[in-house]
Scaffold this motif. Structure first.
Motif, PDB file in Angstrom:
ATOM      1  N   GLN A   7     -26.458 -58.374   9.383  1.00  0.00           N
ATOM      2  CA  GLN A   7     -25.225 -58.077   8.654  1.00  0.00           C
ATOM      3  C   GLN A   7     -25.439 -56.823   7.825  1.00  0.00           C
ATOM      4  O   GLN A   7     -26.567 -56.509   7.434  1.00  0.00           O
ATOM      5  N   GLY A   8     -24.370 -56.090   7.603  1.00  0.00           N
ATOM      6  CA  GLY A   8     -24.460 -54.851   6.841  1.00  0.00           C
ATOM      7  C   GLY A   8     -23.236 -54.650   5.977  1.00  0.00           C
ATOM      8  O   GLY A   8     -22.176 -55.239   6.220  1.00  0.00           O
ATOM      9  N   TYR A   9     -23.399 -53.799   4.972  1.00  0.00           N
ATOM     10  CA  TYR A   9     -22.322 -53.500   4.028  1.00  0.00           C
ATOM     11  C   TYR A   9     -22.480 -52.050   3.597  1.00  0.00           C
ATOM     12  O   TYR A   9     -23.608 -51.567   3.399  1.00  0.00           O
ATOM     13  N   ASP A  10     -21.362 -51.338   3.477  1.00  0.00           N
ATOM     14  CA  ASP A  10     -21.412 -49.975   2.958  1.00  0.00           C
ATOM     15  C   ASP A  10     -20.149 -49.709   2.153  1.00  0.00           C
ATOM     16  O   ASP A  10     -19.097 -50.305   2.411  1.00  0.00           O
ATOM     17  N   VAL A  11     -20.260 -48.812   1.212  1.00  0.00           N
ATOM     18  CA  VAL A  11     -19.138 -48.441   0.356  1.00  0.00           C
ATOM     19  C   VAL A  11     -19.264 -46.966  -0.010  1.00  0.00           C
ATOM     20  O   VAL A  11     -20.384 -46.450  -0.154  1.00  0.00           O
ATOM     21  N   HIS A  12     -18.138 -46.298  -0.110  1.00  0.00           N
ATOM     22  CA  HIS A  12     -18.100 -44.924  -0.597  1.00  0.00           C
ATOM     23  C   HIS A  12     -16.876 -44.755  -1.491  1.00  0.00           C
ATOM     24  O   HIS A  12     -15.801 -45.297  -1.200  1.00  0.00           O
ATOM     25  N   ALA A  13     -17.056 -43.993  -2.550  1.00  0.00           N
ATOM     26  CA  ALA A  13     -15.944 -43.654  -3.435  1.00  0.00           C
ATOM     27  C   ALA A  13     -15.106 -42.563  -2.779  1.00  0.00           C
ATOM     28  O   ALA A  13     -15.625 -41.727  -2.035  1.00  0.00           O
ATOM     29  N   PHE A  14     -13.815 -42.587  -3.061  1.00  0.00           N
ATOM     30  CA  PHE A  14     -12.952 -41.505  -2.602  1.00  0.00           C
ATOM     31  C   PHE A  14     -13.179 -40.274  -3.460  1.00  0.00           C
ATOM     32  O   PHE A  14     -13.514 -40.363  -4.637  1.00  0.00           O
ATOM     33  N   GLY A  15     -12.998 -39.123  -2.844  1.00  0.00           N
ATOM     34  CA  GLY A  15     -13.115 -37.841  -3.526  1.00  0.00           C
ATOM     35  C   GLY A  15     -12.155 -36.856  -2.891  1.00  0.00           C
ATOM     36  O   GLY A  15     -11.164 -37.245  -2.264  1.00  0.00           O
ATOM     37  N   GLU A  16     -12.469 -35.584  -3.034  1.00  0.00           N
ATOM     38  CA  GLU A  16     -11.641 -34.532  -2.446  1.00  0.00           C
ATOM     39  C   GLU A  16     -11.667 -34.625  -0.924  1.00  0.00           C
ATOM     40  O   GLU A  16     -12.671 -35.028  -0.342  1.00  0.00           O
ATOM     41  N   GLY A  17     -10.570 -34.239  -0.302  1.00  0.00           N
ATOM     42  CA  GLY A  17     -10.519 -34.191   1.151  1.00  0.00           C
ATOM     43  C   GLY A  17      -9.175 -34.609   1.693  1.00  0.00           C
ATOM     44  O   GLY A  17      -8.277 -35.015   0.949  1.00  0.00           O
ATOM     45  N   ASP A  18      -9.052 -34.526   3.003  1.00  0.00           N
ATOM     46  CA  ASP A  18      -7.788 -34.848   3.657  1.00  0.00           C
ATOM     47  C   ASP A  18      -7.960 -35.853   4.802  1.00  0.00           C
ATOM     48  O   ASP A  18      -7.061 -36.045   5.605  1.00  0.00           O
ATOM     49  N   HIS A  19      -9.158 -36.476   4.877  1.00  0.00           N
ATOM     50  CA  HIS A  19      -9.410 -37.464   5.926  1.00  0.00           C
ATOM     51  C   HIS A  19     -10.647 -38.282   5.565  1.00  0.00           C
ATOM     52  O   HIS A  19     -11.417 -37.897   4.690  1.00  0.00           O
ATOM     53  N   VAL A  20     -10.794 -39.394   6.251  1.00  0.00           N
ATOM     54  CA  VAL A  20     -12.021 -40.182   6.195  1.00  0.00           C
ATOM     55  C   VAL A  20     -12.488 -40.389   7.632  1.00  0.00           C
ATOM     56  O   VAL A  20     -11.672 -40.470   8.552  1.00  0.00           O
ATOM     57  N   MET A  21     -13.800 -40.448   7.815  1.00  0.00           N
ATOM     58  CA  MET A  21     -14.370 -40.775   9.115  1.00  0.00           C
ATOM     59  C   MET A  21     -14.595 -42.281   9.134  1.00  0.00           C
ATOM     60  O   MET A  21     -15.241 -42.824   8.233  1.00  0.00           O
ATOM     61  N   LEU A  22     -14.053 -42.935  10.142  1.00  0.00           N
ATOM     62  CA  LEU A  22     -14.199 -44.383  10.285  1.00  0.00           C
ATOM     63  C   LEU A  22     -14.470 -44.716  11.742  1.00  0.00           C
ATOM     64  O   LEU A  22     -13.634 -44.411  12.607  1.00  0.00           O
ATOM     65  N   GLY A  23     -15.606 -45.290  12.013  1.00  0.00           N
ATOM     66  CA  GLY A  23     -15.950 -45.643  13.381  1.00  0.00           C
ATOM     67  C   GLY A  23     -16.008 -44.444  14.306  1.00  0.00           C
ATOM     68  O   GLY A  23     -15.749 -44.571  15.491  1.00  0.00           O
ATOM     69  N   GLY A  24     -16.336 -43.287  13.743  1.00  0.00           N
ATOM     70  CA  GLY A  24     -16.403 -42.058  14.519  1.00  0.00           C
ATOM     71  C   GLY A  24     -15.070 -41.359  14.695  1.00  0.00           C
ATOM     72  O   GLY A  24     -14.986 -40.308  15.327  1.00  0.00           O
ATOM     73  N   ARG A 104      -5.544 -48.388   1.656  1.00  0.00           N
ATOM     74  CA  ARG A 104      -5.161 -47.280   2.523  1.00  0.00           C
ATOM     75  C   ARG A 104      -6.421 -46.501   2.851  1.00  0.00           C
ATOM     76  O   ARG A 104      -7.346 -46.493   2.036  1.00  0.00           O
ATOM     77  N   PRO A 105      -6.511 -45.866   3.973  1.00  0.00           N
ATOM     78  CA  PRO A 105      -5.493 -45.694   5.012  1.00  0.00           C
ATOM     79  C   PRO A 105      -5.345 -46.950   5.859  1.00  0.00           C
ATOM     80  O   PRO A 105      -6.189 -47.851   5.810  1.00  0.00           O
ATOM     81  N   LYS A 106      -4.299 -46.997   6.636  1.00  0.00           N
ATOM     82  CA  LYS A 106      -4.080 -48.101   7.568  1.00  0.00           C
ATOM     83  C   LYS A 106      -5.087 -47.973   8.704  1.00  0.00           C
ATOM     84  O   LYS A 106      -5.250 -46.909   9.298  1.00  0.00           O
ATOM     85  N   ILE A 107      -5.773 -49.044   9.003  1.00  0.00           N
ATOM     86  CA  ILE A 107      -6.842 -49.046  10.003  1.00  0.00           C
ATOM     87  C   ILE A 107      -6.335 -49.392  11.398  1.00  0.00           C
ATOM     88  O   ILE A 107      -6.783 -48.838  12.398  1.00  0.00           O
ATOM     89  N   GLY A 108      -5.375 -50.311  11.492  1.00  0.00           N
ATOM     90  CA  GLY A 108      -4.902 -50.828  12.768  1.00  0.00           C
ATOM     91  C   GLY A 108      -4.618 -49.783  13.838  1.00  0.00           C
ATOM     92  O   GLY A 108      -5.078 -49.926  14.976  1.00  0.00           O
ATOM     93  N   PRO A 109      -3.881 -48.725  13.509  1.00  0.00           N
ATOM     94  CA  PRO A 109      -3.572 -47.739  14.542  1.00  0.00           C
ATOM     95  C   PRO A 109      -4.800 -47.012  15.100  1.00  0.00           C
ATOM     96  O   PRO A 109      -4.749 -46.473  16.203  1.00  0.00           O
ATOM     97  N   HIS A 110      -5.895 -47.010  14.351  1.00  0.00           N
ATOM     98  CA  HIS A 110      -7.095 -46.271  14.751  1.00  0.00           C
ATOM     99  C   HIS A 110      -8.191 -47.175  15.316  1.00  0.00           C
ATOM    100  O   HIS A 110      -9.175 -46.686  15.871  1.00  0.00           O
ATOM    101  N   ALA A 111      -8.023 -48.491  15.163  1.00  0.00           N
ATOM    102  CA  ALA A 111      -9.063 -49.430  15.591  1.00  0.00           C
ATOM    103  C   ALA A 111      -9.404 -49.329  17.078  1.00  0.00           C
ATOM    104  O   ALA A 111     -10.592 -49.365  17.423  1.00  0.00           O
ATOM    105  N   PRO A 112      -8.442 -49.184  17.991  1.00  0.00           N
ATOM    106  CA  PRO A 112      -8.824 -49.077  19.407  1.00  0.00           C
ATOM    107  C   PRO A 112      -9.739 -47.878  19.695  1.00  0.00           C
ATOM    108  O   PRO A 112     -10.704 -48.005  20.457  1.00  0.00           O
ATOM    109  N   ALA A 113      -9.463 -46.748  19.069  1.00  0.00           N
ATOM    110  CA  ALA A 113     -10.315 -45.564  19.277  1.00  0.00           C
ATOM    111  C   ALA A 113     -11.707 -45.796  18.688  1.00  0.00           C
ATOM    112  O   ALA A 113     -12.715 -45.391  19.283  1.00  0.00           O
ATOM    113  N   MET A 114     -11.775 -46.439  17.523  1.00  0.00           N
ATOM    114  CA  MET A 114     -13.071 -46.753  16.915  1.00  0.00           C
ATOM    115  C   MET A 114     -13.874 -47.665  17.833  1.00  0.00           C
ATOM    116  O   MET A 114     -15.066 -47.426  18.078  1.00  0.00           O
TER     117      MET A 114
END
Length: 161
Positions: A7-24, A104-114
């Motif tokens: 099992q694993g866990y990770d967390v990151h604080a939000f900062g400057e930017g216009d996107h997040v990388m999730l599952g590649g 946010r952001p909404k994950i569902g629309p991106h889950a298949p690509a991840m």
């Protein structure tokens, strides 16, 4: 049959930017994350689950944030490295389940690509990868929109099965 569970866990604080990388996947968002690498909580949690299943430490042991080689690194590199470590020891991921915790952001629309990218990097069928999301009902740092977290579990099976 022998199996291993991690099992694993990770967390990151939000900062400057216009996107997040999730599952590649580059997911548009009004914020980025504060991280040494690309800050992909999905892949970081999954790597920790994979490494933990074989008692190989955590992602920080293999890719220390103090090492400048990993500044801005694509976390898919980490995932493929961890997969190589497993396979060198005779194991592979049988299945993995990842939960992203955020308002946010909404994950569902991106889950298949991840799922598709993770499965491809691990050399397994997409039906062996689950990516889903939940909110924290506006409680805590994720609920206040201060950051994003992910939890992962994986089952390792002997390679070749």
């Amino acid at each position: 049959m022998s199996v291993r569970i991690g099992q694993g866990y990770d967390v990151h604080a939000f900062g400057e930017g216009d996107h997040v990388m999730l599952g590649g996947v580059r997911v548009p968002h009004e914020r980025g994350v504060l991280a040494h690498s690309d800050g992909d909580v999905v892949l970081h949690a999954l790597c920790d689950a994979m490494l933990g299943a074989l008692a190989l430490g955590d992602i920080g042991v293999h890719f220390p944030p103090s090492d400048p080689r990993w500044k801005g690194a694509d976390s898919r590199t980490f995932l493929r490295h961890c997969d190589g470590l497993l396979r060198a020891r005779g194991w592979r991921v049988g299945n993995a389940d990842v939960t992203v915790v955020c308002e946010r952001p909404k994950i569902g629309p991106h889950a298949p690509a991840m799922r598709a990218l993770i499965a491809a990097d691990l050399g397994i069928g997409v039906d062996g990868i689950s990516v889903k999301a939940t909110t924290s009902e506006r409680l805590g740092f994720t609920g206040r929109g201060e950051g994003i977290a992910a939890l992962a579990a994986c089952l390792l099976v002997p390679d070749g099965t």
